[in-house]
Design a protein around this motif. Structure first.
Motif, mmCIF file in Angstrom:
data_model
loop_
_atom_site.group_PDB
_atom_site.id
_atom_site.type_symbol
_atom_site.label_atom_id
_atom_site.label_comp_id
_atom_site.label_asym_id
_atom_site.label_seq_id
_atom_site.Cartn_x
_atom_site.Cartn_y
_atom_site.Cartn_z
ATOM 1 N N GLU A 312 0.806 -1.219 0.000
ATOM 2 C CA GLU A 312 0.000 0.000 0.000
ATOM 3 C C GLU A 312 0.839 1.268 0.000
ATOM 4 O O GLU A 312 0.308 2.372 0.063
ATOM 5 C CB GLU A 312 -0.938 -0.014 1.208
ATOM 6 N N GLY A 313 2.155 1.084 -0.064
ATOM 7 C CA GLY A 313 3.046 2.234 -0.162
ATOM 8 C C GLY A 313 3.320 2.947 1.137
ATOM 9 O O GLY A 313 3.849 4.065 1.140
ATOM 10 N N ARG A 314 2.998 2.313 2.265
ATOM 11 C CA ARG A 314 3.269 2.952 3.552
ATOM 12 C C ARG A 314 4.754 2.801 3.890
ATOM 13 O O ARG A 314 5.334 1.746 3.655
ATOM 14 C CB ARG A 314 2.410 2.314 4.644
ATOM 15 N N PRO A 315 5.372 3.835 4.461
ATOM 16 C CA PRO A 315 6.806 3.762 4.768
ATOM 17 C C PRO A 315 7.102 2.714 5.831
ATOM 18 O O PRO A 315 6.410 2.625 6.845
ATOM 19 C CB PRO A 315 7.135 5.176 5.276
ATOM 20 N N THR A 316 8.111 1.900 5.584
ATOM 21 C CA THR A 316 8.485 0.826 6.507
ATOM 22 C C THR A 316 10.007 0.755 6.581
ATOM 23 O O THR A 316 10.678 0.720 5.557
ATOM 24 C CB THR A 316 7.937 -0.528 6.029
ATOM 25 N N GLU A 317 10.530 0.732 7.792
ATOM 26 C CA GLU A 317 11.976 0.650 7.984
ATOM 27 C C GLU A 317 12.482 -0.756 7.677
ATOM 28 O O GLU A 317 11.956 -1.731 8.202
ATOM 29 C CB GLU A 317 12.341 1.009 9.421
ATOM 30 N N PRO A 318 13.485 -0.877 6.806
ATOM 31 C CA PRO A 318 14.062 -2.205 6.556
ATOM 32 C C PRO A 318 14.891 -2.662 7.752
ATOM 33 O O PRO A 318 15.190 -1.873 8.650
ATOM 34 C CB PRO A 318 14.946 -1.966 5.330
ATOM 35 N N GLY A 319 15.248 -3.935 7.753
ATOM 36 C CA GLY A 319 16.096 -4.459 8.813
ATOM 37 C C GLY A 319 15.535 -5.719 9.436
ATOM 38 O O GLY A 319 14.485 -6.227 9.041
ATOM 39 N N LEU A 320 16.258 -6.226 10.425
ATOM 40 C CA LEU A 320 15.898 -7.464 11.109
ATOM 41 C C LEU A 320 15.039 -7.165 12.333
ATOM 42 O O LEU A 320 15.381 -6.315 13.150
ATOM 43 C CB LEU A 320 17.166 -8.207 11.532
ATOM 44 N N ARG A 321 13.923 -7.869 12.439
ATOM 45 C CA ARG A 321 13.052 -7.743 13.604
ATOM 46 C C ARG A 321 12.954 -9.103 14.281
ATOM 47 O O ARG A 321 12.560 -10.079 13.654
ATOM 48 C CB ARG A 321 11.653 -7.267 13.183
ATOM 49 N N LYS A 322 13.300 -9.149 15.565
ATOM 50 C CA LYS A 322 13.237 -10.392 16.322
ATOM 51 C C LYS A 322 12.029 -10.359 17.243
ATOM 52 O O LYS A 322 11.869 -9.437 18.037
ATOM 53 C CB LYS A 322 14.521 -10.602 17.134
ATOM 54 N N LEU A 323 11.184 -11.384 17.126
ATOM 55 C CA LEU A 323 9.980 -11.469 17.945
ATOM 56 C C LEU A 323 10.225 -12.389 19.138
ATOM 57 O O LEU A 323 10.880 -13.423 19.007
ATOM 58 C CB LEU A 323 8.798 -11.993 17.126
ATOM 59 N N PRO A 324 9.700 -12.020 20.308
ATOM 60 C CA PRO A 324 9.952 -12.818 21.513
ATOM 61 C C PRO A 324 9.297 -14.189 21.476
ATOM 62 O O PRO A 324 8.231 -14.381 20.871
ATOM 63 C CB PRO A 324 9.362 -11.954 22.635
#
Length: 340
Positions: A312-324
């Protein structure tokens, strides 16, 4: 309330416009949450749409928005051990947005991977989610530079991509801290091959929590290795562990079986914790297995929402996300309490 139905029986946008007393253009703007109009008018049109059973035609909706409202899921996890809970989370996240998900299994075949990616692009998917069976290996197909957004879940991502994975260090820390809370002091970690990043991260976290003197035994992902590790430990006849943290549920089941064969009671004499929360295995182990759940369904949900935002073209930061991760307490650890 009545409306003139199309011959097919389907309520059309023209039926809805007539029922609401507005133009087709106004209905379209109201349902797509764009254009200027009073909030009351938008809410009234949506209410009438629900009452008369109007469902937007997917093809027409796609033509208006330049979207197909489909997401491709690409995996080499042919057993589905990790992909199925991830896909469940993706579907759960996207169903309310009218987005469908279709799965393509590529095994470890680059040519097959390219065929499926090309097919996804031909179908004009809004995005692709790539998932696999280990976090430190990428799928055998190049997904960089595609004309659609790609999100990686439980597999290595391309540079500058969005990648989601479980926090293995946090999960191992939970397991080890729980053993210590139960009063276990002679701890051992029996795990898989050391060349897995997840294995090294869990082992490091275990050693940090248990102490550098606590043993870490590397092997393979199998019940047989659990048996063999217990045989090696008990043959030493000294410094026997009273708490064992295993790298996956299969190893843990082998450990518990081997202890039972030696007359060692679980959890009275030795507490055992696994990893993965593979429920069909963990719940049928005797006693049922306490284990770490990597929250793969939640990981899939986050991946679904992320690829939707990118589409949808919303800005999103790239990178690694670790979920608990979370600890699932069953009988193999004893103790009446649960984690705080």
């Amino acid at each position: 309330m009545t409306t003139q139905r199309a011959k097919s029986g389907r309520v059309t946008i023209h039926d809805l416009a007539r029922e609401a007393g507005v133009s087709v253009s106004t209905v379209s703007k109201a349902l797509n949450d764009n254009g200027r109009m009073a909030a009351e008018t938008r809410a009234r049109i949506k209410r009438i749409a629900a009452e008369i059973g109007f469902r937007p035609n997917a093809l027409a909706r796609g033509l208006l928005s330049s979207r197909s409202f489909t997401i491709g899921l690409l995996t080499n996890d042919t057993y589905g051990r990790f992909t199925l809970p991830v896909m469940a989370g993706i579907s759960e996240a996207l169903v309310d947005h009218g987005v469908s998900v279709f799965l393509c299994a590529i095994e470890d075949d680059p040519a097959l991977g390219k065929v499926h990616v090309d097919a996804m692009l031909d179908k004009q998917v809004d995005g692709i989610i790539a998932t696999g069976k280990r976090i430190d290996r990428s799928l055998p197909v190049d997904l960089a530079g595609l004309p659609v957004p790609v999100v990686y879940a439980f597999t290595a991502g391309a540079p500058e991509s969005v990648t989601l994975m479980a926090d293995d260090a946090q999960g191992a820390g939970l397991a080890t801290a729980w053993l210590k809370k139960l009063g276990r002091r002679r701890l051992v970690h029996i795990t898989g091959p050391e060349d897995f990043v997840s294995v090294r991260e869990r082992a490091t976290a275990f050693s940090k929590e248990a102490g550098e003197d606590a043993s870490v035994l590397y092997g393979v992902w199998s019940e047989r290795w659990g048996h063999e590790a217990i045989a090696d430990l008990w043959s030493a006849e000294e410094g026997l562990p009273d708490g064992i943290f295993c790298g996956n549920d299969q190893i843990a089941r082998g450990v518990i079986d081997a202890l039972r064969e030696r007359g060692v009671k679980v959890p009275d004499e030795v507490s055992v914790i696994g990893y993965d929360n593979w429920e069909i295995l963990a719940e049928q182990t005797r006693p049922p297995l306490t284990t770490i759940d990597m929250n793969l369904k939640e990981l899939g949900r986050e991946a679904g929402l992320m690829v939707l935002a990118l589409a949808e073209g919303r800005p999103t930061e790239p990178g690694l996300r670790k979920l608990p991760c979370k600890l699932v307490v069953r009988h193999s650890c004893g103790g009446a309490g649960r984690p705080e």
